[in-house]
Design a protein around this motif. Sequence first.
Motif, PDB file in Angstrom:
ATOM      1  N   CYS A  33      -3.450  -2.205  -4.119  1.00 14.16           N
ATOM      2  CA  CYS A  33      -2.742  -2.673  -2.927  1.00 14.16           C
ATOM      3  C   CYS A  33      -1.876  -1.581  -2.311  1.00 14.16           C
ATOM      4  O   CYS A  33      -1.847  -1.410  -1.091  1.00 14.16           O
ATOM      5  CB  CYS A  33      -1.887  -3.892  -3.282  1.00 14.16           C
ATOM      6  N   TYR A  34      -1.177  -0.825  -3.156  1.00 11.65           N
ATOM      7  CA  TYR A  34      -0.226   0.159  -2.636  1.00 11.65           C
ATOM      8  C   TYR A  34      -0.709   1.597  -2.726  1.00 11.65           C
ATOM      9  O   TYR A  34       0.021   2.520  -2.366  1.00 11.65           O
ATOM     10  CB  TYR A  34       1.118   0.015  -3.359  1.00 11.65           C
ATOM     11  N   LYS A  35      -1.939   1.827  -3.154  1.00 10.72           N
ATOM     12  CA  LYS A  35      -2.483   3.181  -3.249  1.00 10.72           C
ATOM     13  C   LYS A  35      -2.634   3.773  -1.847  1.00 10.72           C
ATOM     14  O   LYS A  35      -3.333   3.230  -0.998  1.00 10.72           O
ATOM     15  CB  LYS A  35      -3.846   3.144  -3.941  1.00 10.72           C
ATOM     16  N   GLY A  36      -1.987   4.877  -1.617  1.00  7.12           N
ATOM     17  CA  GLY A  36      -2.096   5.559  -0.335  1.00  7.12           C
ATOM     18  C   GLY A  36      -1.339   4.912   0.799  1.00  7.12           C
ATOM     19  O   GLY A  36      -1.485   5.322   1.944  1.00  7.12           O
ATOM     20  N   GLY A  39       3.269   2.878   4.949  1.00  3.50           N
ATOM     21  CA  GLY A  39       4.191   1.932   5.568  1.00  3.50           C
ATOM     22  C   GLY A  39       4.153   0.601   4.825  1.00  3.50           C
ATOM     23  O   GLY A  39       3.783   0.529   3.653  1.00  3.50           O
ATOM     24  N   TRP A  40       4.539  -0.436   5.540  1.00  3.89           N
ATOM     25  CA  TRP A  40       4.555  -1.764   4.938  1.00  3.89           C
ATOM     26  C   TRP A  40       3.128  -2.243   4.725  1.00  3.89           C
ATOM     27  O   TRP A  40       2.259  -2.085   5.582  1.00  3.89           O
ATOM     28  CB  TRP A  40       5.291  -2.750   5.837  1.00  3.89           C
ATOM     29  N   VAL A  41       2.887  -2.843   3.560  1.00  2.00           N
ATOM     30  CA  VAL A  41       1.573  -3.374   3.217  1.00  2.00           C
ATOM     31  C   VAL A  41       1.762  -4.826   2.800  1.00  2.00           C
ATOM     32  O   VAL A  41       2.692  -5.144   2.055  1.00  2.00           O
ATOM     33  CB  VAL A  41       0.940  -2.575   2.052  1.00  2.00           C
TER      34      VAL A  41
END
Length: 82
Positions: A33-36, A39-41
Amino acid sequence: MPQKLPATGKQVRGWFMHLVVFAIVNIILWYICYKGATGWVYPWPIWITSAWGLLVIGHACMVWANYEDKNYTEWQEQINNG
């Protein structure tokens, strides 16, 4: 009053394996989910984590908060005879 049933080793190992798989899969999901991300995800894995977490808690309740059913043998006899 029904007696509390002790947890067997097989039940505890099954729950522990459930917990380990839950942890590994969720680490992978949150990493993806947060790889790379710069900004906001949207935290989409929260849905999977929360639902599966409730299942892990329910599984723990089945292992450690299990009580005998006094009518179980009567029910088995009715099923076998009827």
